[in-house]
Design a protein around this motif. Structure first.
Motif, PDB file in Angstrom:
ATOM      1  N   ASP A  37       0.814  -1.214   0.000  1.00 11.96           N
ATOM      2  CA  ASP A  37       0.000   0.000   0.000  1.00 11.96           C
ATOM      3  C   ASP A  37       0.846   1.262   0.000  1.00 11.96           C
ATOM      4  OD1 ASP A  37      -2.310  -1.458  -0.025  1.00 11.96           O
ATOM      5  OD2 ASP A  37      -2.730  -1.265   2.117  1.00 11.96           O
ATOM      6  N   LYS A  38       1.904   1.292   0.778  1.00 10.40           N
ATOM      7  CA  LYS A  38       2.691   2.511   0.930  1.00 10.40           C
ATOM      8  C   LYS A  38       3.826   2.631  -0.087  1.00 10.40           C
ATOM      9  CE  LYS A  38       1.809   3.406   5.822  1.00 10.40           C
ATOM     10  NZ  LYS A  38       2.414   3.709   7.139  1.00 10.40           N
ATOM     11  N   SER A  39       4.348   1.480  -0.551  1.00 11.06           N
ATOM     12  CA  SER A  39       5.561   1.548  -1.359  1.00 11.06           C
ATOM     13  C   SER A  39       5.516   0.775  -2.665  1.00 11.06           C
ATOM     14  CB  SER A  39       6.755   1.034  -0.531  1.00 11.06           C
ATOM     15  OG  SER A  39       6.897   1.766   0.662  1.00 11.06           O
ATOM     16  N   ALA A  40       4.408   0.081  -2.945  1.00 10.89           N
ATOM     17  CA  ALA A  40       4.284  -0.718  -4.175  1.00 10.89           C
ATOM     18  C   ALA A  40       5.417  -1.727  -4.293  1.00 10.89           C
ATOM     19  CB  ALA A  40       4.240   0.181  -5.398  1.00 10.89           C
ATOM     20  N   LEU A  41       5.748  -2.361  -3.196  1.00 11.03           N
ATOM     21  CA  LEU A  41       6.751  -3.420  -3.191  1.00 11.03           C
ATOM     22  C   LEU A  41       6.099  -4.761  -3.481  1.00 11.03           C
ATOM     23  CD1 LEU A  41       8.748  -2.258  -0.074  1.00 11.03           C
ATOM     24  CD2 LEU A  41       9.841  -2.845  -2.251  1.00 11.03           C
ATOM     25  N   GLY A  42       6.735  -5.584  -4.316  1.00 14.97           N
ATOM     26  CA  GLY A  42       6.285  -6.946  -4.533  1.00 14.97           C
ATOM     27  C   GLY A  42       4.980  -7.077  -5.298  1.00 14.97           C
ATOM     28  N   VAL A  43       4.388  -8.277  -5.162  1.00 12.80           N
ATOM     29  CA  VAL A  43       3.111  -8.595  -5.822  1.00 12.80           C
ATOM     30  C   VAL A  43       2.167  -9.180  -4.788  1.00 12.80           C
ATOM     31  CG1 VAL A  43       1.970  -9.934  -7.628  1.00 12.80           C
ATOM     32  CG2 VAL A  43       4.307  -9.100  -7.987  1.00 12.80           C
ATOM     33  N   PRO A  44       1.035  -8.527  -4.524  1.00  9.51           N
ATOM     34  CA  PRO A  44       0.068  -9.077  -3.551  1.00  9.51           C
ATOM     35  C   PRO A  44      -0.426 -10.457  -3.980  1.00  9.51           C
ATOM     36  CG  PRO A  44      -0.424  -6.780  -4.054  1.00  9.51           C
ATOM     37  CD  PRO A  44       0.612  -7.211  -5.045  1.00  9.51           C
ATOM     38  N   GLN A  45      -0.575 -11.345  -2.972  1.00 11.21           N
ATOM     39  CA  GLN A  45      -1.061 -12.702  -3.196  1.00 11.21           C
ATOM     40  C   GLN A  45      -2.320 -12.919  -2.358  1.00 11.21           C
ATOM     41  OE1 GLN A  45       1.060 -14.932  -5.325  1.00 11.21           O
ATOM     42  NE2 GLN A  45       1.739 -12.835  -5.739  1.00 11.21           N
ATOM     43  N   SER A  46      -2.992 -14.020  -2.602  1.00  9.06           N
ATOM     44  CA  SER A  46      -4.165 -14.343  -1.795  1.00  9.06           C
ATOM     45  C   SER A  46      -3.751 -14.584  -0.349  1.00  9.06           C
ATOM     46  CB  SER A  46      -4.847 -15.592  -2.357  1.00  9.06           C
ATOM     47  OG  SER A  46      -3.964 -16.704  -2.327  1.00  9.06           O
ATOM     48  N   GLY A  47      -4.707 -14.442   0.560  1.00 14.17           N
ATOM     49  CA  GLY A  47      -4.413 -14.672   1.971  1.00 14.17           C
ATOM     50  C   GLY A  47      -3.593 -13.572   2.613  1.00 14.17           C
ATOM     51  N   ASN A  48      -3.686 -12.345   2.057  1.00 20.45           N
ATOM     52  CA  ASN A  48      -2.967 -11.195   2.613  1.00 20.45           C
ATOM     53  C   ASN A  48      -1.461 -11.457   2.666  1.00 20.45           C
ATOM     54  OD1 ASN A  48      -2.853  -8.554   3.621  1.00 20.45           O
ATOM     55  ND2 ASN A  48      -2.842  -9.272   5.746  1.00 20.45           N
ATOM     56  N   GLU A 100      10.781   7.195  -4.456  1.00 23.20           N
ATOM     57  CA  GLU A 100      10.187   6.799  -5.736  1.00 23.20           C
ATOM     58  C   GLU A 100       9.625   5.383  -5.645  1.00 23.20           C
ATOM     59  OE1 GLU A 100      10.541   9.277  -8.682  1.00 23.20           O
ATOM     60  OE2 GLU A 100      10.518  10.160  -6.679  1.00 23.20           O
ATOM     61  N   LYS A 101       8.598   5.112  -6.445  1.00 24.62           N
ATOM     62  CA  LYS A 101       8.012   3.773  -6.517  1.00 24.62           C
ATOM     63  C   LYS A 101       8.664   3.024  -7.683  1.00 24.62           C
ATOM     64  CE  LYS A 101       4.820   5.056  -3.454  1.00 24.62           C
ATOM     65  NZ  LYS A 101       4.070   6.174  -3.926  1.00 24.62           N
ATOM     66  N   VAL A 102       9.151   1.834  -7.419  1.00 24.56           N
ATOM     67  CA  VAL A 102       9.817   1.035  -8.442  1.00 24.56           C
ATOM     68  C   VAL A 102       9.121  -0.316  -8.533  1.00 24.56           C
ATOM     69  CG1 VAL A 102      11.968  -0.050  -9.183  1.00 24.56           C
ATOM     70  CG2 VAL A 102      12.025   2.165  -8.009  1.00 24.56           C
ATOM     71  N   VAL A 103       8.600  -0.636  -9.716  1.00 23.48           N
ATOM     72  CA  VAL A 103       7.961  -1.933  -9.934  1.00 23.48           C
ATOM     73  C   VAL A 103       8.801  -2.703 -10.946  1.00 23.48           C
ATOM     74  CG1 VAL A 103       5.916  -3.151 -10.721  1.00 23.48           C
ATOM     75  CG2 VAL A 103       5.677  -1.016  -9.422  1.00 23.48           C
ATOM     76  N   LEU A 104       9.277  -3.869 -10.550  1.00 25.19           N
ATOM     77  CA  LEU A 104      10.119  -4.672 -11.421  1.00 25.19           C
ATOM     78  C   LEU A 104       9.338  -5.117 -12.652  1.00 25.19           C
ATOM     79  CD1 LEU A 104      11.933  -6.905  -8.768  1.00 25.19           C
ATOM     80  CD2 LEU A 104      12.595  -4.645  -9.646  1.00 25.19           C
ATOM     81  N   ALA A 105      10.022  -5.170 -13.788  1.00 21.84           N
ATOM     82  CA  ALA A 105       9.367  -5.537 -15.045  1.00 21.84           C
ATOM     83  C   ALA A 105       8.709  -6.910 -14.952  1.00 21.84           C
ATOM     84  CB  ALA A 105      10.390  -5.501 -16.185  1.00 21.84           C
ATOM     85  N   ARG A 106       9.325  -7.807 -14.209  1.00 24.81           N
ATOM     86  CA  ARG A 106       8.796  -9.164 -14.087  1.00 24.81           C
ATOM     87  C   ARG A 106       7.445  -9.213 -13.379  1.00 24.81           C
ATOM     88  NH1 ARG A 106      13.217 -11.459  -9.735  1.00 24.81           N
ATOM     89  NH2 ARG A 106      11.607 -12.772  -8.820  1.00 24.81           N
ATOM     90  N   ASN A 107       7.100  -8.126 -12.662  1.00 25.45           N
ATOM     91  CA  ASN A 107       5.854  -8.096 -11.887  1.00 25.45           C
ATOM     92  C   ASN A 107       4.708  -7.368 -12.589  1.00 25.45           C
ATOM     93  OD1 ASN A 107       7.216  -9.415  -9.834  1.00 25.45           O
ATOM     94  ND2 ASN A 107       7.638  -7.537  -8.682  1.00 25.45           N
ATOM     95  N   LEU A 108       4.990  -6.695 -13.684  1.00 22.36           N
ATOM     96  CA  LEU A 108       3.995  -5.805 -14.285  1.00 22.36           C
ATOM     97  C   LEU A 108       2.739  -6.539 -14.734  1.00 22.36           C
ATOM     98  CD1 LEU A 108       6.432  -3.540 -16.331  1.00 22.36           C
ATOM     99  CD2 LEU A 108       5.180  -2.904 -14.261  1.00 22.36           C
ATOM    100  N   GLU A 109       2.909  -7.660 -15.399  1.00 25.55           N
ATOM    101  CA  GLU A 109       1.745  -8.380 -15.910  1.00 25.55           C
ATOM    102  C   GLU A 109       0.850  -8.866 -14.770  1.00 25.55           C
ATOM    103  OE1 GLU A 109       0.613 -12.171 -18.844  1.00 25.55           O
ATOM    104  OE2 GLU A 109       2.711 -11.638 -18.461  1.00 25.55           O
ATOM    105  N   SER A 110       1.470  -9.389 -13.710  1.00 18.74           N
ATOM    106  CA  SER A 110       0.694  -9.877 -12.566  1.00 18.74           C
ATOM    107  C   SER A 110      -0.076  -8.764 -11.894  1.00 18.74           C
ATOM    108  CB  SER A 110       1.630 -10.545 -11.548  1.00 18.74           C
ATOM    109  OG  SER A 110       2.294 -11.654 -12.113  1.00 18.74           O
ATOM    110  N   LEU A 111       0.450  -7.554 -11.946  1.00 19.89           N
ATOM    111  CA  LEU A 111      -0.182  -6.411 -11.293  1.00 19.89           C
ATOM    112  C   LEU A 111      -1.155  -5.672 -12.209  1.00 19.89           C
ATOM    113  CD1 LEU A 111       2.985  -5.031  -9.474  1.00 19.89           C
ATOM    114  CD2 LEU A 111       1.005  -6.102  -8.383  1.00 19.89           C
TER     115      LEU A 111
END
Length: 303
Positions: A37-48, A100-111
């Motif tokens: 929520d605060k930093s756009a780190l990683g990729v959210p998954q089910s089960g919080n 700055e918010k950084v989203v890895l290219a490998r995560n873009l499609e999932s997000l």
């Protein structure tokens, strides 16, 4: 700078991440929600839960009080080496520490976020006051080792595609001490107002094709010896303005990023733009390497 405020140095460490594949880790609980929520780190998954890359785990360890899996660093070093991971983590830290918010290219499609303009892009960058779901990214990032060889034509293509997507092409250069320096790339179309009669023939050069293109663009070439380049280029007759460009032919251009840093920094110091020129499909193309403005010079914090 305000910095990335997603964690507190005084807070206790969160739970240990759980390995979820090669260089991927899962965390759950309040930290997972907060990191996204605060930093756009990683990729959210089910089960919080939140899926983090190894580089993001190292960043969170330093800046979010996230514990590291016991013995993981030693095991990673034995299996795959750890230098490349530490360099990637240094690049990530350099951009994220100012906020700055950084989203890895490998995560873009999932997000469900916009794709990169090129497969060579490492990540997309959003400004610190933006949410990644609310607007387009400001920049495309790639990180490189200072000793890495350069393909000027591929860089020009990447910079052109990135600019066409209305994003800033940014390169994070990581040296052996894990220090990070940032430069921006752009396809340049230098032109001037110097007539052929005023320009003369310039200096004698083995790069006659490039010289001819420079003259046809209304530019006045003069020796760039004292700046470490083939030419300095004036866009007006001598005595009217200073030369705004320094030009190097591809064959004489720096071969690695450490040399690029020296050339680009020299150009910035004398208020000029450093260009690499090369011929492609019958046309001469120019790639500019410039220092970003002071508020966008991503570099890792001194410890």
């Amino acid at each position: 700078m305000g910095g990335d405020k997603g964690g507190s140095a005084s807070a206790g460490q969160t739970e240990v991440p759980e390995a979820a594949g090669h260089d991927e880790f899962l965390i759950d609980g309040p930290a997972a929600q907060r990191f996204w929520d605060k930093s756009a780190l990683g990729v959210p998954q089910s089960g919080n839960r939140l899926l983090l890359s190894a580089a993001e785990v190292l960043f969170c360890n330093r800046h979010r009080n996230l514990a590291l899996p016991e013995g993981w660093e030693s095991a990673r070093m034995e299996q795959d080496g750890i230098t490349d991971l530490l360099q990637e983590a240094a690049a990530l830290e350099a951009v994220r520490t100012p906020g700055e918010k950084v989203v890895l290219a490998r995560n873009l499609e999932s997000l469900g976020l916009p794709d990169t303009s090129s497969e060579s892009t490492w990540a997309l960058r959003w400004a610190r006051d933006e949410r990644v779901k609310n607007g387009p990214p400001d920049g495309e990032l790639r990180w490189v080792e200072a000793s890495e060889e350069i393909d000027w034509r591929e860089l020009h293509e990447w910079a052109s595609r990135t600019a066409a997507a209305d994003r800033i092409p940014e390169v994070l250069i990581v040296d052996n001490d894990l220090d990070v320096t940032t430069y921006r790339l752009s396809s340049c179309d230098p032109t001037g107002e110097v007539s052929h009669a005023e320009a003369g023939e310039g200096d004698a050069s083995p790069f006659s094709g490039l010289l001819a293109d420079v003259l046809a663009r209304g530019l006045l070439p003069r020796s760039g010896f004292k700046y470490g380049t083939r030419w300095r280029l004036y866009d007006h007759p001598l005595g009217v303005t200073h030369a705004p460009y320094l030009l190097q032919h591809e064959d004489e251009a720096p071969s690695d990023w450490a040399q690029v840093c020296l050339s680009a920094r020299m150009s910035t110091g004398v208020n000029k733009t450093w260009l690499c020129g090369f011929e492609q499909t019958g046309e001469w193309r120019y790639l500019a390497v410039t220092r970003p403005p002071p508020d966008a010079r991503w570099s890792n914090p001194r410890r």
